[in-house]
Design an enzyme around this catalytic site. Structure first.
Site, PDB file in Angstrom:
ATOM      1  N   LYS A  54       0.843  -1.206   0.000  1.00 42.39           N
ATOM      2  CA  LYS A  54       0.000   0.000   0.000  1.00 42.39           C
ATOM      3  C   LYS A  54       0.874   1.250   0.000  1.00 42.39           C
ATOM      4  O   LYS A  54       0.628   2.196  -0.751  1.00 42.39           O
ATOM      5  CB  LYS A  54      -0.911   0.004   1.233  1.00 42.39           C
ATOM      6  CG  LYS A  54      -2.092  -0.941   1.113  1.00 42.39           C
ATOM      7  CD  LYS A  54      -2.772  -1.176   2.461  1.00 42.39           C
ATOM      8  CE  LYS A  54      -3.844  -2.262   2.313  1.00 42.39           C
ATOM      9  NZ  LYS A  54      -4.371  -2.756   3.578  1.00 42.39           N
ATOM     10  N   GLN A  98      -4.819  -1.402   9.660  1.00 44.81           N
ATOM     11  CA  GLN A  98      -4.719  -2.744   9.080  1.00 44.81           C
ATOM     12  C   GLN A  98      -5.345  -3.776  10.032  1.00 44.81           C
ATOM     13  O   GLN A  98      -4.982  -3.843  11.211  1.00 44.81           O
ATOM     14  CB  GLN A  98      -3.244  -3.082   8.821  1.00 44.81           C
ATOM     15  CG  GLN A  98      -3.026  -4.414   8.145  1.00 44.81           C
ATOM     16  CD  GLN A  98      -3.551  -4.463   6.713  1.00 44.81           C
ATOM     17  OE1 GLN A  98      -3.399  -3.531   5.941  1.00 44.81           O
ATOM     18  NE2 GLN A  98      -4.192  -5.569   6.364  1.00 44.81           N
ATOM     19  N   ASP A 121     -11.356   2.813   4.237  1.00 42.54           N
ATOM     20  CA  ASP A 121     -11.772   1.406   4.164  1.00 42.54           C
ATOM     21  C   ASP A 121     -13.296   1.283   4.141  1.00 42.54           C
ATOM     22  O   ASP A 121     -13.827   0.210   3.832  1.00 42.54           O
ATOM     23  CB  ASP A 121     -11.234   0.627   5.375  1.00 42.54           C
ATOM     24  CG  ASP A 121     -10.132  -0.353   4.995  1.00 42.54           C
ATOM     25  OD1 ASP A 121      -9.988  -0.645   3.783  1.00 42.54           O
ATOM     26  OD2 ASP A 121      -9.435  -0.834   5.899  1.00 42.54           O
TER      27      ASP A 121
END
Ligand code: NDP
Length: 297
Positions: A54, A98, A121
């Site tokens: 990422k 994460q 997200d």
């Protein structure tokens, strides 16, 4: 094999190009550089790989990447304080924590601490509610990637029968919601679904997000249907080697389907590309540049 292969790797490269062009425009026209902060708690090897990837792709499209690596025994208060400081930081437009987090940390609490407009997200309860009521929201990256590939292949999805196998909060449910918002007739199947093969056989679009290697065989697929395989499963093959497979039996499904995503090279590459796109979207909204939001179309 008759199905057209939906090339997620190539599609993701196109999305990244559009993101990079928009980033360049934001810099030159407005003096703004979109920034993505990724928070990793602990040393889970798969998470470390994702976070590295990422960060690399964020920089490649011209955005700022902020990585925060915390020890596995980091307290909830320390993590929440970090999120508060990222929420308040004007250089940060997207925040991703994460998952999974170590067991002593409350994932729901942590995710809901992220400012909804920076929740790239799309897991914050406010974004879940906005998506569920068809309003403008941050959309979870994996289902968004699937939707973009489906729209690209089909054009309009209106009136299609779609079956989503899996009802997780991160893939199955938002995927179903997105398909519903695009006027599909949606069925969500799960481990208690009666006669799953019969349910899947009625689908024009099948999205498999189960986490069971090659579970969906070709004889469940309606001839000509579109198959989107979200699954990423590492299985053992001979001589101690392993390989990645999806949730559908690729060869047999590809023989019947009209189009299919491969694993690897299908949904996977689209997920990070959509994370980058979401960060740019968040940056545009935070800076009241919402007319520039449609940079992907
Ligand atoms: P979860 O384990 O959270 O959810 C799996 C879902 O599948 C559950 O709803 C479960 O039903 C259902 N299920 C399990 N067994 C069966 C069965 N025999 N028949 C029908 N349904 C079943 O997984 P995720 O949603 O997080 O992930 C799904 C897959 O997608 C995994 O392979 C994961 O690795 C992959 N993935 C890929 C990503 C990418 O970028 N390509 C990103 C995220 C995930 P129930 O609710 O009843 O238990």
């Amino acid at each position: 094999m008759s199905a057209q292969i939906i090339d997620g790797k190539a599609f993701a490269a196109t999305v990244r190009q559009k993101v990079a062009a928009k980033v360049s425009e934001l810099k030159t026209a407005h003096g703004i550089t979109p920034g993505l902060a990724v928070v990793l708690v602990g040393t889970d090897p798969a998470s470390q790989v994702y976070v590295r990837s990422k960060g690399k792709q964020t920089v490649q499209v011209g955005m700022n990447s902020f990585e925060h690596k915390l020890d596995a025994d980091t307290s909830e208060d320390v993590l929440l304080d970090l999120i508060d400081s990222l929420n308040a930081d004007p250089a940060v437009h997207g925040i991703l924590v994460q998952l999974p987090l170590p067991g002593h940390l409350d994932e729901t609490l942590v995710i809901n601490r992220i400012a909804p407009e920076k929740d790239v997200d799309g897991f914050h309860i406010a974004n879940v509610g906005l998506l569920g009521t068809g309003q403008k929201s941050m959309v979870p990256c994996t289902p968004l990637g699937c939707l973009l590939m489906l729209r690209d292949y089909h054009g309009s999805l209106s009136g299609k029968n779609a079956v989503v196998i899996g009802r997780s909060n991160i893939v199955g449910k938002p995927m179903a919601q997105l398909l519903l918002n695009d006027s599909c007739t949606v069925t969500i199947a799960h481990s208690r679904t009666a006669d799953l093969p019969d349910v899947v056989r009625r689908a024009d679009i099948v999205v498999a997000a189960v986490g069971r290697p090659e579970m969906v065989p070709g004889d469940w697929i309606k001839p000509g249907a579109t198959v989107i395989d979200v699954g990423i499963n590492r299985i053992d093959i001979e001589d101690g080697k392993t390989k990645l497979v999806g949730d559908v039996a690729y060869e047999s499904c590809a023989a019947v389907a009209g189009a299919i995503t491969p694993v690897p090279g299908g949904v996977g590459p689209m997920t990070i590309a959509c994370l980058l796109a979401n960060t740019v979207t968040a940056c545009c909204r935070i800076n009241n540049l919402t007319d520039g939001e449609d940079f992907l179309s």
